[in-house]
Design a protein around this motif. Structure first.
Motif, short mmCIF file in Angstrom:
data_model
loop_
_atom_site.label_atom_id
_atom_site.label_comp_id
_atom_site.label_asym_id
_atom_site.label_seq_id
_atom_site.Cartn_x
_atom_site.Cartn_y
_atom_site.Cartn_z
N ARG A 79 0.61 -1.04 -0.08
CA ARG A 79 0.11 0.09 0.09
C ARG A 79 0.72 1.34 0.17
NH1 ARG A 79 -5.28 -1.85 0.51
NH2 ARG A 79 -5.89 0.26 -0.21
N GLU A 80 2.16 1.36 -0.48
CA GLU A 80 2.87 2.38 -0.43
C GLU A 80 2.22 3.23 -1.65
OE1 GLU A 80 7.49 3.80 -1.25
OE2 GLU A 80 7.16 1.77 -0.97
N PRO A 81 2.00 4.43 -1.78
CA PRO A 81 1.54 5.10 -2.65
C PRO A 81 2.53 5.21 -4.27
CG PRO A 81 1.37 6.41 -0.89
CD PRO A 81 2.19 5.33 -0.56
N VAL A 82 1.88 5.22 -5.14
CA VAL A 82 2.45 5.24 -6.42
C VAL A 82 3.58 6.37 -6.62
CG1 VAL A 82 2.40 5.44 -8.88
CG2 VAL A 82 0.94 3.78 -7.81
N ALA A 83 3.13 7.51 -5.90
CA ALA A 83 3.90 8.78 -6.22
C ALA A 83 5.30 8.55 -5.20
CB ALA A 83 3.21 9.83 -5.53
N TYR A 84 5.25 7.82 -4.20
CA TYR A 84 6.46 7.77 -3.35
C TYR A 84 7.28 6.70 -4.14
CZ TYR A 84 4.36 10.31 0.68
OH TYR A 84 4.03 11.08 1.45
N ASP A 97 7.18 18.89 -12.49
CA ASP A 97 7.33 17.64 -12.17
C ASP A 97 7.84 17.57 -10.56
OD1 ASP A 97 6.61 15.01 -12.12
OD2 ASP A 97 8.54 14.33 -13.22
N LEU A 98 7.11 17.25 -9.58
CA LEU A 98 7.85 17.42 -8.12
C LEU A 98 8.33 16.26 -7.63
CD1 LEU A 98 5.00 19.63 -6.62
CD2 LEU A 98 7.04 20.42 -7.69
N SER A 99 9.54 16.42 -6.90
CA SER A 99 10.09 15.15 -6.29
C SER A 99 9.06 15.15 -4.87
CB SER A 99 11.52 15.28 -5.90
OG SER A 99 12.28 15.28 -6.98
N VAL A 100 8.89 13.89 -4.62
CA VAL A 100 8.06 13.73 -3.19
C VAL A 100 8.59 12.32 -2.64
CG1 VAL A 100 5.87 14.93 -3.94
CG2 VAL A 100 6.38 12.41 -4.45
N ASP A 101 8.44 12.35 -1.30
CA ASP A 101 9.07 11.22 -0.62
C ASP A 101 8.12 11.28 0.61
OD1 ASP A 101 10.38 12.78 1.17
OD2 ASP A 101 12.31 12.39 -0.15
N ARG A 102 8.29 10.32 1.74
CA ARG A 102 7.60 10.17 2.87
C ARG A 102 7.73 11.44 3.86
NH1 ARG A 102 7.67 4.16 5.05
NH2 ARG A 102 6.02 5.09 6.64
N ARG A 103 8.61 12.27 3.46
CA ARG A 103 9.01 13.52 4.32
C ARG A 103 7.68 14.52 4.06
NH1 ARG A 103 14.90 15.30 2.39
NH2 ARG A 103 14.09 14.29 0.60
N VAL A 104 7.22 14.38 2.92
CA VAL A 104 5.99 15.58 2.62
C VAL A 104 4.69 14.70 2.04
CG1 VAL A 104 7.73 17.26 1.90
CG2 VAL A 104 7.00 15.64 0.23
N LEU A 105 3.47 15.34 2.10
CA LEU A 105 2.29 14.93 1.53
C LEU A 105 2.63 15.00 0.04
CD1 LEU A 105 -0.52 16.73 3.30
CD2 LEU A 105 0.32 14.36 3.60
N ILE A 106 1.64 13.97 -0.63
CA ILE A 106 1.75 14.02 -1.92
C ILE A 106 0.75 15.18 -2.45
CG2 ILE A 106 1.17 12.68 -3.84
CD1 ILE A 106 1.55 10.10 -2.01
N PRO A 107 1.26 15.93 -3.20
CA PRO A 107 0.40 16.88 -4.03
C PRO A 107 -0.86 16.28 -4.60
CG PRO A 107 2.74 17.25 -4.39
CD PRO A 107 2.64 16.07 -3.94
N GLN A 215 -7.24 5.84 4.54
CA GLN A 215 -6.73 4.69 3.55
C GLN A 215 -5.34 4.36 4.12
OE1 GLN A 215 -7.04 6.55 -0.22
NE2 GLN A 215 -8.96 5.26 -0.45
N PRO A 216 -4.91 3.09 4.05
CA PRO A 216 -3.62 2.72 4.33
C PRO A 216 -2.41 3.54 3.73
CG PRO A 216 -4.62 1.05 3.31
CD PRO A 216 -5.73 1.79 3.43
N GLU A 217 -2.65 4.02 2.40
CA GLU A 217 -1.67 4.85 1.64
C GLU A 217 -1.22 5.92 2.40
OE1 GLU A 217 -3.55 2.12 -1.48
OE2 GLU A 217 -4.38 3.23 0.33
N VAL A 218 -2.41 6.54 2.94
CA VAL A 218 -2.30 7.94 3.85
C VAL A 218 -1.65 7.49 5.20
CG1 VAL A 218 -3.41 9.84 4.57
CG2 VAL A 218 -4.03 8.92 2.40
N PHE A 221 1.73 5.97 5.32
CA PHE A 221 2.95 6.52 4.68
C PHE A 221 3.06 8.05 4.65
CE2 PHE A 221 2.40 2.08 2.68
CZ PHE A 221 3.86 1.58 2.73
N GLU A 222 2.05 8.56 4.70
CA GLU A 222 2.30 10.16 4.51
C GLU A 222 2.39 10.82 6.04
OE1 GLU A 222 0.31 12.23 1.58
OE2 GLU A 222 -1.23 10.63 1.29
N PRO A 223 3.40 11.77 6.23
CA PRO A 223 3.70 12.17 7.52
C PRO A 223 2.52 12.73 8.38
CG PRO A 223 4.19 13.93 5.86
CD PRO A 223 3.56 12.37 5.01
N HIS A 224 2.34 12.30 9.59
CA HIS A 224 1.08 12.63 10.44
C HIS A 224 1.13 14.29 10.65
CE1 HIS A 224 -0.57 8.57 12.00
NE2 HIS A 224 -0.24 8.48 10.72
N LEU A 225 2.29 14.63 10.83
CA LEU A 225 2.56 16.07 11.23
C LEU A 225 1.77 16.91 10.10
CD1 LEU A 225 3.80 18.41 12.63
CD2 LEU A 225 5.83 18.24 11.07
#
Length: 304
Positions: A79-84, A97-107, A215-218, A221-225
């Motif tokens: 359930r890791e998001p495709v964007a990550y 085209d933005l770089s994204v990882d688990r430090r930030v929300l997916i736009p 959803q488990p993807e959120v 994987f996405e930062p609770h902060l």
């Protein structure tokens, strides 16, 4: 080939067969967009653009590419998001085209409505025009504004050093000149002498009690902060509404992305604080997603 595909060592797999197998597997697992996800991951494994997949349906896929696809499928089934998995996400404009990882929300597409509305009301003037993006995350809002209006002074702020590192990387890669600042909302920021013409924010707006049901993807994987907005989801929104008049130019606008069912409370907070011309924009799902208000030109701004 995928690890659990019924096959022999010598069986050959074409692009079309791998796409169909992956799509079927994702469908059985209940993923929301099985074909889109399969296309993304297969294109990543093959090192091509998604549209090129359709031109390569009959191509036999070699073992190194099948091995790459197996690993990508494993991550998606966890359930890791495709964007990550891809490490990138398109936002608002061709070439953004933005770089994204688990430090930030997916736009997300909903935030593009905020950018569009902000740009529609942004003045063209001989004097400097300035915009602030509060809680910038990957830098999506700030970079989209700067991409569209190179003449505008754009500041991107966040309380997370990790998020600012991602946003700086995106700005450098896209050759867009932003000012970055670490700040908890407006606490550590020095507004321009004339004030910001617009303050935009996609702040955390999920009620704390709702986090466990995401959803488990959120959730996983996405930062609770960047998700937790307090008991009703609007803690930070209320604080920004209260503090922003001191930082806005006369006639400046505050634009806020909010969650489902939060528009009425947000409009009321803006009105109580003294904002005028309060309005709402709906997203493509019909949800009141963006609320904006204008600080009156005639109002006496609090001391900066």
């Amino acid at each position: 080939m995928p690890a659990d595909a019924p096959t022999t060592r010598t069986q050959l797999w074409t692009v079309a067969e791998l796409l169909q197998w992956t799509c079927d597997r994702f469908t059985r697992e209940g993923l929301a967009e099985p074909r889109a996800d399969a296309l993304h991951l297969l294109a990543q494994a093959l090192g091509c653009e998604r549209m090129q997949i359709y031109l390569r349906f009959d191509q036999v896929v070699d073992e190194p590419a099948r091995g790459s696809l197996r690993e990508l499928i494993r991550r998606r089934l966890a359930r890791e998001p495709v964007a990550y998995i891809a490490g990138r996400r398109g936002f608002h404009a061709l070439g953004l085209d933005l770089s994204v990882d688990r430090r930030v929300l997916i736009p997300r597409p909903e935030t593009e409505h905020l950018v569009d509305w902000l740009l529609e009301g942004l003045p063209f003037a001989p004097s400097p025009v300035a915009v602030l993006d509060v809680g910038t995350g990957s830098g999506a809002i700030a970079l989209a504004v700067k991409h569209a209006r190179r003449d505008v002074q754009v500041t991107a702020s966040d309380r997370s050093d990790d998020a600012l590192a991602v946003a700086r990387d995106n700005a450098g890669r896209l050759a867009l000149d932003l000012h970055f600042a670490r700040s908890n909302l407006l606490a550590d920021l020095e507004p321009p002498e004339f004030g910001w013409h617009a303050i935009a924010a996609n702040l955390p707006y999920i009620p704390t009690a709702d986090l466990a049901g995401l959803q488990p993807e959120v959730r996983k994987f996405e930062p609770h902060l960047a998700l937790d907005g307090g008991p009703d989801g609007l803690d930070l929104v209320y604080r920004l509404v209260q503090d922003s008049p001191a930082a806005l130019a006369p006639g400046g606008r505050l634009l806020l992305e909010i969650g489902v069912g939060q528009a009425e409370q947000t409009r009321a907070a803006l009105a109580q604080r003294g904002f005028v011309d309060i309005g709402t924009r709906r997203d493509l799902g019909g949800i009141e997603r963006i609320v904006a208000g204008t600080w009156p030109i005639s109002a006496a701004s609090p001391q900066r």
